[in-house]
Enzyme design. Structure first.
Site, PDB file in Angstrom:
ATOM      1  N   TYR A 148       0.862  -1.192   0.000  1.00 27.33           N
ATOM      2  CA  TYR A 148       0.000   0.000   0.000  1.00 27.33           C
ATOM      3  C   TYR A 148       0.887   1.228   0.000  1.00 27.33           C
ATOM      4  CZ  TYR A 148      -3.872   2.952   1.829  1.00 27.33           C
ATOM      5  OH  TYR A 148      -4.847   3.897   2.032  1.00 27.33           O
ATOM      6  N   TYR A 152      -9.530  -4.971   8.890  1.00 25.92           N
ATOM      7  CA  TYR A 152      -8.191  -4.449   9.175  1.00 25.92           C
ATOM      8  C   TYR A 152      -8.214  -3.186  10.026  1.00 25.92           C
ATOM      9  CZ  TYR A 152      -4.142  -1.513   8.288  1.00 25.92           C
ATOM     10  OH  TYR A 152      -3.091  -0.652   8.451  1.00 25.92           O
ATOM     11  N   HIS A 153      -9.018  -2.218   9.593  1.00 30.77           N
ATOM     12  CA  HIS A 153      -9.023  -0.920  10.290  1.00 30.77           C
ATOM     13  C   HIS A 153      -9.584  -1.043  11.695  1.00 30.77           C
ATOM     14  CE1 HIS A 153      -9.493  -0.567   5.936  1.00 30.77           C
ATOM     15  NE2 HIS A 153      -8.614   0.415   6.042  1.00 30.77           N
ATOM     16  N   LYS A 209      -8.646  17.046  17.388  1.00 28.56           N
ATOM     17  CA  LYS A 209      -8.135  16.597  16.098  1.00 28.56           C
ATOM     18  C   LYS A 209      -8.363  17.749  15.121  1.00 28.56           C
ATOM     19  CE  LYS A 209      -7.049  13.086  15.124  1.00 28.56           C
ATOM     20  NZ  LYS A 209      -5.694  12.498  15.215  1.00 28.56           N
ATOM     21  N   ASP A 237      -7.335  14.684   9.390  1.00 29.72           N
ATOM     22  CA  ASP A 237      -6.793  13.512  10.083  1.00 29.72           C
ATOM     23  C   ASP A 237      -7.884  12.802  10.887  1.00 29.72           C
ATOM     24  OD1 ASP A 237      -5.406  11.720  11.648  1.00 29.72           O
ATOM     25  OD2 ASP A 237      -4.363  13.246  12.841  1.00 29.72           O
ATOM     26  N   HIS A 266      -7.476   9.788  12.514  1.00 25.76           N
ATOM     27  CA  HIS A 266      -6.984   8.836  13.516  1.00 25.76           C
ATOM     28  C   HIS A 266      -7.458   9.302  14.889  1.00 25.76           C
ATOM     29  CE1 HIS A 266      -3.966   8.293  10.263  1.00 25.76           C
ATOM     30  NE2 HIS A 266      -3.908   7.042  10.691  1.00 25.76           N
TER      31      HIS A 266
HETATM   32  C1  B12 Z   1      -4.139   2.821  13.885  1.00 24.35           C
HETATM   33  C2  B12 Z   1      -3.723   3.501  12.605  1.00 24.35           C
HETATM   34  C3  B12 Z   1      -4.711   3.724  11.661  1.00 24.35           C
HETATM   35  C4  B12 Z   1      -6.159   3.329  11.865  1.00 24.35           C
HETATM   36  C5  B12 Z   1      -6.860   4.459  12.641  1.00 24.35           C
HETATM   37  C6  B12 Z   1      -7.986   4.037  13.508  1.00 24.35           C
HETATM   38  C7  B12 Z   1      -8.479   5.138  14.386  1.00 24.35           C
HETATM   39  N1  B12 Z   1      -9.778   5.293  14.456  1.00 24.35           N
HETATM   40  O1  B12 Z   1      -7.695   5.845  15.013  1.00 24.35           O
HETATM   41  C8  B12 Z   1      -6.607   3.195  10.394  1.00 24.35           C
HETATM   42  C9  B12 Z   1      -6.294   1.787   9.947  1.00 24.35           C
HETATM   43  C10 B12 Z   1      -8.078   3.484  10.120  1.00 24.35           C
HETATM   44  C11 B12 Z   1      -5.649   4.143   9.717  1.00 24.35           C
HETATM   45  C12 B12 Z   1      -5.911   4.752   8.528  1.00 24.35           C
HETATM   46  C13 B12 Z   1      -5.030   5.600   7.880  1.00 24.35           C
HETATM   47  N2  B12 Z   1      -3.754   5.842   8.236  1.00 24.35           N
HETATM   48 CO1  B12 Z   1      -2.979   5.248   9.881  1.00 24.35          CO
HETATM   49  N3  B12 Z   1      -2.018   4.565  11.338  1.00 24.35           N
HETATM   50  C14 B12 Z   1      -2.388   3.902  12.387  1.00 24.35           C
HETATM   51  C15 B12 Z   1      -1.154   3.519  13.213  1.00 24.35           C
HETATM   52  C16 B12 Z   1      -0.752   2.125  12.815  1.00 24.35           C
HETATM   53  C17 B12 Z   1      -1.306   3.565  14.724  1.00 24.35           C
HETATM   54  C18 B12 Z   1      -1.914   4.831  15.321  1.00 24.35           C
HETATM   55  C19 B12 Z   1      -2.528   4.541  16.670  1.00 24.35           C
HETATM   56  O2  B12 Z   1      -3.736   4.547  16.822  1.00 24.35           O
HETATM   57  N4  B12 Z   1      -1.722   4.204  17.681  1.00 24.35           N
HETATM   58  C20 B12 Z   1      -2.203   3.894  19.002  1.00 24.35           C
HETATM   59  C21 B12 Z   1      -2.515   5.200  19.732  1.00 24.35           C
HETATM   60  C22 B12 Z   1      -2.973   4.914  21.133  1.00 24.35           C
HETATM   61  O3  B12 Z   1      -1.318   5.916  19.747  1.00 24.35           O
HETATM   62  P1  B12 Z   1      -1.165   7.460  19.390  1.00 24.35           P
HETATM   63  O4  B12 Z   1      -2.302   7.982  18.643  1.00 24.35           O
HETATM   64  O5  B12 Z   1       0.194   7.663  18.856  1.00 24.35           O
HETATM   65  O6  B12 Z   1      -1.265   8.148  20.846  1.00 24.35           O
HETATM   66  C23 B12 Z   1      -0.259   7.939  21.827  1.00 24.35           C
HETATM   67  C24 B12 Z   1       0.803   9.027  21.841  1.00 24.35           C
HETATM   68  O7  B12 Z   1       1.093   9.540  20.584  1.00 24.35           O
HETATM   69  C25 B12 Z   1       0.301  10.018  22.803  1.00 24.35           C
HETATM   70  N5  B12 Z   1      -0.686  11.020  22.378  1.00 24.35           N
HETATM   71  C26 B12 Z   1      -1.372  11.152  21.240  1.00 24.35           C
HETATM   72  N6  B12 Z   1      -2.185  12.207  21.274  1.00 24.35           N
HETATM   73  C27 B12 Z   1      -2.028  12.785  22.475  1.00 24.35           C
HETATM   74  C28 B12 Z   1      -2.614  13.897  23.031  1.00 24.35           C
HETATM   75  C29 B12 Z   1      -2.258  14.268  24.334  1.00 24.35           C
HETATM   76  C30 B12 Z   1      -2.907  15.432  24.956  1.00 24.35           C
HETATM   77  C31 B12 Z   1      -1.293  13.510  25.045  1.00 24.35           C
HETATM   78  C32 B12 Z   1      -0.937  13.885  26.406  1.00 24.35           C
HETATM   79  C33 B12 Z   1      -0.718  12.401  24.472  1.00 24.35           C
HETATM   80  C34 B12 Z   1      -1.072  12.039  23.190  1.00 24.35           C
HETATM   81  O8  B12 Z   1      -0.320   9.201  23.783  1.00 24.35           O
HETATM   82  C35 B12 Z   1      -0.930   8.062  23.168  1.00 24.35           C
HETATM   83  C36 B12 Z   1      -0.717   6.876  24.062  1.00 24.35           C
HETATM   84  O9  B12 Z   1       0.587   6.450  24.040  1.00 24.35           O
HETATM   85  C37 B12 Z   1      -0.116   4.580  12.721  1.00 24.35           C
HETATM   86  C38 B12 Z   1       1.331   4.147  12.793  1.00 24.35           C
HETATM   87  C39 B12 Z   1       1.809   3.990  14.218  1.00 24.35           C
HETATM   88  N7  B12 Z   1       2.300   2.850  14.580  1.00 24.35           N
HETATM   89  O10 B12 Z   1       1.703   4.906  14.998  1.00 24.35           O
HETATM   90  C40 B12 Z   1      -0.588   4.802  11.276  1.00 24.35           C
HETATM   91  C41 B12 Z   1      -0.366   6.142  10.605  1.00 24.35           C
HETATM   92  C42 B12 Z   1      -0.645   7.244  11.589  1.00 24.35           C
HETATM   93  N8  B12 Z   1      -1.362   6.150   9.538  1.00 24.35           N
HETATM   94  C43 B12 Z   1      -0.974   6.731   8.477  1.00 24.35           C
HETATM   95  C44 B12 Z   1      -1.784   6.930   7.315  1.00 24.35           C
HETATM   96  C45 B12 Z   1      -1.093   7.554   6.124  1.00 24.35           C
HETATM   97  C46 B12 Z   1      -3.134   6.557   7.275  1.00 24.35           C
HETATM   98  C47 B12 Z   1      -4.091   6.853   6.123  1.00 24.35           C
HETATM   99  C48 B12 Z   1      -4.139   8.327   5.799  1.00 24.35           C
HETATM  100  C49 B12 Z   1      -3.689   6.009   4.913  1.00 24.35           C
HETATM  101  C50 B12 Z   1      -4.392   6.384   3.647  1.00 24.35           C
HETATM  102  N9  B12 Z   1      -3.753   7.157   2.806  1.00 24.35           N
HETATM  103  O11 B12 Z   1      -5.485   5.955   3.446  1.00 24.35           O
HETATM  104  C51 B12 Z   1      -5.442   6.297   6.639  1.00 24.35           C
HETATM  105  C52 B12 Z   1      -6.534   7.338   6.813  1.00 24.35           C
HETATM  106  C53 B12 Z   1      -6.995   7.585   8.184  1.00 24.35           C
HETATM  107  C54 B12 Z   1      -7.679   8.903   8.459  1.00 24.35           C
HETATM  108  N10 B12 Z   1      -8.991   8.999   8.324  1.00 24.35           N
HETATM  109  O12 B12 Z   1      -7.056   9.846   8.836  1.00 24.35           O
HETATM  110  C55 B12 Z   1       0.452   7.202   8.579  1.00 24.35           C
HETATM  111  C56 B12 Z   1       0.593   8.713   8.716  1.00 24.35           C
HETATM  112  C57 B12 Z   1       1.842   9.190   7.973  1.00 24.35           C
HETATM  113  C58 B12 Z   1       2.479  10.397   8.514  1.00 24.35           C
HETATM  114  N11 B12 Z   1       2.118  10.952   9.642  1.00 24.35           N
HETATM  115  O13 B12 Z   1       3.394  10.850   7.875  1.00 24.35           O
HETATM  116  C59 B12 Z   1       0.973   6.369   9.805  1.00 24.35           C
HETATM  117  C60 B12 Z   1       2.050   7.057  10.627  1.00 24.35           C
HETATM  118  C61 B12 Z   1       1.518   5.033   9.255  1.00 24.35           C
HETATM  119  C62 B12 Z   1       2.621   5.214   8.251  1.00 24.35           C
HETATM  120  N12 B12 Z   1       3.881   5.293   8.673  1.00 24.35           N
HETATM  121  O14 B12 Z   1       2.370   5.272   7.075  1.00 24.35           O
HETATM  122  N13 B12 Z   1      -4.520   4.288  10.431  1.00 24.35           N
END
Ligand code: B12
Ligand SMILES: Nc1nc2c(ncn2[C@@H]2O[C@H](COP(=O)(O)OP(=O)(O)OP(=O)(O)O)[C@@H](O)[C@H]2O)c(=O)[nH]1
Ligand SMILES: [Mg+2]
Lengths: 717, 319
Positions: free
Chosen positions: A82, A236-237, A591, A595, A597
């Site tokens: 992808y 998957y999602h 958000k 975006d 996510h």
């Molecule tokens: C899960 C995920 C998805 C899910 C989202 C489900 C959902 N409802 O959230 C699905 C499969 C739907 C998805 C889709 C897409 N995704 Co996505 N996704 C991810 C993934 C694998 C994990 C994100 C996640 O949820 N982590 C778990 C949560 C708990 O962690 P977190 O958000 O980071 O939050 C933690 C910290 O960051 C922090 N934190 C976050 N926010 C805040 C706020 C405060 C106040 C505080 C204190 C802390 C804090 O605390 C949290 C706990 O530790 C990431 C890659 C990765 N491993 O991170 C890619 C990623 C974010 N996705 C990506 C992309 C490109 C997409 C799509 C746009 C792909 C596409 N072109 O179609 C789509 C579209 C989604 C959209 N509508 O925006 C890219 C973004 C690229 C970039 N930033 O340069 C990433 C980085 C993957 C990659 N390397 O390609 N995705």
């Protein structure tokens, strides 16, 4: 004679209990799905099955062992990575390089404006153009995307749901203008809107018209594009959003049933379209569970389709694409991700997937670089060419454990499916927001397990790397991409016949008012160079845009930490804060941009509330200005921006500017969390961001830092 | 105070900070806020305060989004105080109202503030009344107060507003038994929401059920106890709502009811406040004397009767 009563087993049990000093019946480990895994499985565990049939064969009812008799022994799975970023020109280059290096099929990732039906020149998408996928505004972009890629030979998968009509239309027209008739196009369009409302968040219209569009596409492709998969029903999602495997399995199949009904309501015979339904699952780190899930999915789908009256065998068979889990990959010690992805890939193969995407090790940092993408692809090439896994079909068949797990998963999923059906089907459930809430609950539990250390993530909460490697990242200059796209749009708008375009768009709007299939009028408009945004708006006039009403779980995170020292420390700090300041610390979690996510934002919101914060939750897709107004009116102490789609460098400074515009003396501080490459930290700090919380942040530690920084800030006069 | 000038100028941040002050549990904030409110009361605006109450999930927020958009479309300035019921007793709360007021919250002519109800009586939070005084002084034409209707809350909520509306859903006929005489006295308008799609028939039925139930309790005056059908989602019926509100306000003003009502409300709040202060004082004294546990032990040991204990404690506390 059964095993348990036989002497062999008794002897084994004695040895086991002697070695472990525990009673056999007490030793179980509960999975996220609520299945108790026993330390040993025997022949007894193959009995009393409802779903799995012990002597079935690959390519035969109930298809547990695979959709085909020969599976990889005849042809290995398709390596389908992808990808997509920036402009069509750049993505096209990237695709061609990948195809030269052994990739077999294409899979297009569109940027978020395209997903949500906005053109690149729309003010609402300022920070998002080309950032998380490729920007497609017109059929000209689509043609560039497949430049020198013959569409009669290459199978193309497109992840597109919200703006599915203009995008599929553009693909068809691009093919035509390449000289390829639509009947020869092969590939898949995702076209799965229900999971958008649940977890992926790139919907445009409300559920009912959206379901109608899904059915239109199934109808059109079944009649005119025999080699094209009309839908990719995606679990998957859901898993990526936090669902456990039972939820993923049950909701996906229940979605599938809903689509079958939608298509049948168009007077199509089930066998006319069912063979072209395809599926998509995530493969996480729970090795055997994932294998069992794919086997269970095929088993259940066969049963479901039989109940729908399918006669053609191909209607009964579930074919699926898989992607290894991105959420299992970490920002910390990122080379570990190569290892995780390899195991997940093996799981997908042992489960019998038809095609596979393997993630790059920089998954939690940015879009893959050429280098990281190469390693990801090679993971599959090595599996295909060096390990011998292609030589035997369904090698785990007959495994006491795997067969039993397949049955267990099937049972649990079937119960949920039955429940949903009784409630009136998935569309109803989705509208009520129940599946989304269940998935968020599951996600919150997982977070609590990692934060408490009861689940080990190597390099994150245990075995940390004292010398974190720094890795190269792919940088996309969205302002440049946006400028390029705007220029292209302007040129096209100048050269096209505007009266004809307007007439075609009017016709489309009118078609949306009755039951006409919308794809044909879309193709007409796109041919005349109407943009993706214009087509989407023409439909929006009739359908309106959907705004999600979000619910939140509460108490799930806190429950996991009853009596926990660190948790209570934060609770106490909050109580102290309240005594001192006359109210609790109040934080607005937001958000911005397109975006979608929301997993992280939702988890942070609910767990912060459990610790005692008052948390304002903003809707999706806010502009920085809306957020500033919201923050000031509610007089919050801080804003927590959760940003994962790389819009932060545009959106965060805009937000801080917006705050100062409304209140030059504003003392509201801003935190940023999500995907922030290390290289951007300095930029954000220079723009007055107070702290950054990257992937893998422990939420309790983050909360403590937040409350300390808020307290500090208030003490400054 | 600068703050007062800025509120009168309608500055968003000043209004917000003033509301924080009136909601604060800190003594020093309370003092400032009292002073501030006394000043603001001297500069009343012209707002009409409308209460929207109803069971969880009937669509109050969605209705406010829809009706509010209609009003700001006509250039009215609209302040919204949403008392969020989602608060937990022990933890904090998640305030999610804004996810249901997406369009309207963007509009520069709105001010939207959510407040966790924190389980206080009837879902009305401390400071809601004062917050509406602030918004009034700041020049908002309408002030909407959203509360969840549970038990006694209607009484409290209705004492905050010039017009009190109860929002109900289709098929809430079961609650009809629940609308005893009481509610008809508090509610001026009944709005049956979700009059759309499959729910339409049910909604009309609910509306006529309400109408007949109401006529039973109260002699029919054209304007009293109006039952209106709306769909917040499809934005239908909004003209009726504003028309009815305006008619009732005009009529009440003409008959002097408007002022009378505000005067009665003032009386109510003074009484509440006095009770409140006395109660707080007494509670403090009670706990500082430790009488209760002392006497309850005696009752346990049969050294005195419960009645005697209560009497002794009361006398001692009020001394
Ligand atoms: C899960 C995920 C998805 C899910 C989202 C489900 C959902 N409802 O959230 C699905 C499969 C739907 C998805 C889709 C897409 N995704 Co996505 N996704 C991810 C993934 C694998 C994990 C994100 C996640 O949820 N982590 C778990 C949560 C708990 O962690 P977190 O958000 O980071 O939050 C933690 C910290 O960051 C922090 N934190 C976050 N926010 C805040 C706020 C405060 C106040 C505080 C204190 C802390 C804090 O605390 C949290 C706990 O530790 C990431 C890659 C990765 N491993 O991170 C890619 C990623 C974010 N996705 C990506 C992309 C490109 C997409 C799509 C746009 C792909 C596409 N072109 O179609 C789509 C579209 C989604 C959209 N509508 O925006 C890219 C973004 C690229 C970039 N930033 O340069 C990433 C980085 C993957 C990659 N390397 O390609 N995705
Ligand atoms: N069919 C229909 N559904 C509606 C309408 N108004 C609201 N809803 C739905 O009812 C649900 C609850 O709406 P809210 O506006 O959050 O209700 P509320 O009364 O503010 O809820 P609380 O604040 O939680 O008490 C949502 O799913 C809305 O989409 C309407 O006019 N028609
Ligand atoms: Mg509400």
């Amino acid at each position: 004679m059964t095993n348990k009563s036989n002497n062999g087993f008794n002897t084994w049990q004695k040895s086991f209990e002697k070695e472990t000093k525990k009673k056999f019946s007490d030793v179980k480990s509960e999975t996220d799905e609520g299945i108790d895994i026993k330390p040993v499985y025997t022949k007894d565990d193959l009995e009393n099955f409802t779903f799995v049939e012990n002597n079935s064969l690959p390519g035969q009812w109930p298809y547990t062992r695979g959709p085909k008799a020969s599976m990889y022994t005849n042809r290995p799975w398709t390596i389908r990575q992808y990808a997509g970023f920036s402009t069509a020109e750049e993505s096209n280059e990237f695709y061609k390089k990948n195809l030269e290096s052994g990739q077999k099929g294409l899979s297009v990732a569109f940027d978020l404006p395209t997903h949500r039906g906005y053109d690149s020149d729309d003010d609402l998408v300022m920070g998002d153009v080309g950032k998380a996928g490729v920007a497609i505004d017109t059929v000209e972009d689509m043609k560039i995307l497949f430049n020198n890629i013959p569409l009669d030979q290459m199978s193309v998968s497109m992840t597109m749901n919200g703006a599915v009509l203009p995008v599929l239309a553009s693909f068809i027209v691009a093919g035509e203008e390449q000289g390829v008739d639509r009947s020869l196009l092969s590939g898949t369009i995702q076209n799965d809107i229900l999971k958008e409302f649940m977890v992926r968040n790139t919907y445009i219209y409300p559920p009912e018209p959206s379901m109608k569009i899904v059915a239109d596409i199934i109808e059109f492709t079944s009649k005119e594009m025999p080699k094209f998969n009309s839908i990719s029903i995606s679990g998957y999602h859901m898993q990526e959003a936090g669902a456990d495997n039972v939820l993923e399995l049950a909701y996906t199949l229940a979605d599938g049933m809903e689509y079958v009904r939608a298509a049948m309501s168009k007077d199509l015979d089930v066998d006319d379209f069912a063979p072209r339904l395809s599926f998509f699952f995530a493969i996480g780190t729970d090795f055997f569970m994932e294998i069992a899930k794919l086997r269970a999915a095929r088993t259940l789908w066969a049963k479901i389709m039989k109940n729908f009256g399918a006669k053609n065998e191909r209607s009964l068979i579930l074919r699926t694409h898989c992607q290894t889990s991105g959420v299992s990959l970490t920002e910390k010690d990122p080379y570990n991700n190569i290892i995780r992805t390899s195991y997940e890939a093996l799981s997908a193969i042992l489960g019998g997937t038809q095609s596979l995407h393997t993630n790059s090790f920089d998954e939690a940092i940015a879009l893959p670089t050429d280098e990281s993408a190469r390693i990801a692809r090679n993971t599959q090439l090595i599996l295909q060419n060096e390990t011998g896994v292609t030589k035997t079909v369904d090698p785990l068949a007959g495994s006491y454990f795997v067969e039993n797990l397949t049955e267990e998963l099937s049972k649990k999923a079937w119960d949920i499916i039955t429940e949903i059906e009784e409630l009136g089907g998935m569309t109803k459930a989705v509208k009520a927001g129940i599946p989304k809430l269940k998935i968020e609950e599951s996600a919150t539990k997982k977070q609590a397990k990692v934060d408490s250390g009861s689940r080990v993530v190597v390099g994150v909460n245990k075995y940390k790397n004292p010398k974190e490697p720094s890795v190269d990242v792919r940088v996309i200059d969205n302002n440049r991409v946006r400028d390029d796209q705007i220029k292209k749009i302007q040129a096209i708008k100048k050269s096209r016949d505007i009266t004809a375009v307007e007439k075609a768009l009017d016709k489309l709007t009118n078609a949306a008012k009755d039951e006409t299939n919308l794809l044909a009028p879309c193709i007409e408009a796109i041919k005349l160079r109407a943009t993706v945004g214009e087509v989407s708006k023409a439909l929006e006039q009739v359908y309106g845009r959907h705004f999600a009403k979000s619910l939140s779980v509460s108490g799930v995170y806190g429950k996991h930490f009853e009596g926990d020292q660190e948790f209570m420390k934060v609770e106490n700090k909050i109580k102290e804060f309240e005594n001192l300041n006359g109210r609790r610390p109040r934080i607005l979690v937001v958000k911005m941009g397109q975006d979608g996510h929301d997993r992280g934002a939702k988890i942070v919101a609910t767990s912060f509330a459990d610790m005692g914060f008052d948390v304002d939750m903003g809707p999706l897709f806010q502009s920085p200005r809306d957020v500033a107004k919201d923050a000031i009116e509610n007089d919050v102490h801080a804003i927590g921006v959760s940003t994962l789609a790389a819009g932060h460098k545009t959106l965060v400074p805009e937000l801080i500017k917006g705050l100062k515009e409304i209140d030059p003396n504003s003392k509201i501080i801003v935190f940023v969390g999500g995907i922030i490459p290390e290289q951007d930290y300095e930029f954000l700090y220079e723009n007055n961001v107070s702290a950054i919380f990257g992937p893998g942040s422990n939420i309790i530690e983050s909360a403590e830092k937040v409350i300390d920084l808020i307290t500090d800030n208030l003490s400054k006069v | 105070m600068d703050l007062i000038d800025n509120i009168l100028k309608g500055e968003r941040a000043a209004i917000a900070k003033a509301i924080t002050l009136v909601e604060s549990s800190k003594d020093s904030d309370q003092q400032i806020s009292r002073q501030m409110i006394s000043e603001l009361i001297k500069k009343p605006g012209k707002s009409i305060r409308v209460g929207f109450s109803g069971p969880p999930g009937v669509g109050k927020s969605t209705f406010i989004e829809s009706f509010g958009s209609y009003l700001v479309g006509q250039n009215y300035k609209l302040g919204i105080l949403a008392i969020d019921p989602s608060s937990q007793i022990t933890g904090g709360s998640i305030l999610g109202d804004k996810t249901r007021m997406v369009e309207i919250s963007k509009n520069p002519n709105t001010f939207i503030r959510s407040t966790p109800s924190r389980g206080s009586l009837g879902g009305i939070s401390m400071g809601t009344r004062e917050a509406s005084i602030i918004l009034d002084a700041a020049g908002y034409d309408f002030i909407f107060i959203e509360t969840v209707g549970v038990g006694q809350s209607e009484i409290v909520a209705s004492n905050l507003v010039d017009i009190f509306t109860l929002i109900i859903g289709p098929g809430s006929g079961d609650e009809l038994q629940g609308i005893k005489k009481g509610i008809t006295e508090y509610a001026d308008i009944f709005i049956v929401n979700k009059n759309d799609g499959e729910l339409k028939i049910e909604a009309s039925k609910t509306a006529s059920d309400y109408k007949s139930a109401l006529s039973y309790y109260k002699k029919i005056d054209e304007l009293e106890n109006q039952v209106l059908l709306v769909s917040a989602i499809e934005q239908t019926g909004m003209e009726d709502v504003i028309k009815t509100i305006n008619q009732i306000i005009d009529q009440n003003k003409l008959k002097g009811i408007f002022e009378e009502r505000r005067a009665n409300q003032l009386e109510y709040w003074i009484e509440e406040e006095v009770k409140n202060i006395i109660a707080t004082g007494i509670t403090k004294r009670l706990s500082s004397k430790g009488n209760i546990s002392k006497y309850s032990e005696k009752v346990m040991k049969n050294e005195m009767s419960m009645f005697e204990a209560v009497e002794t404690i009361t006398k001692d506390t009020l001394k």
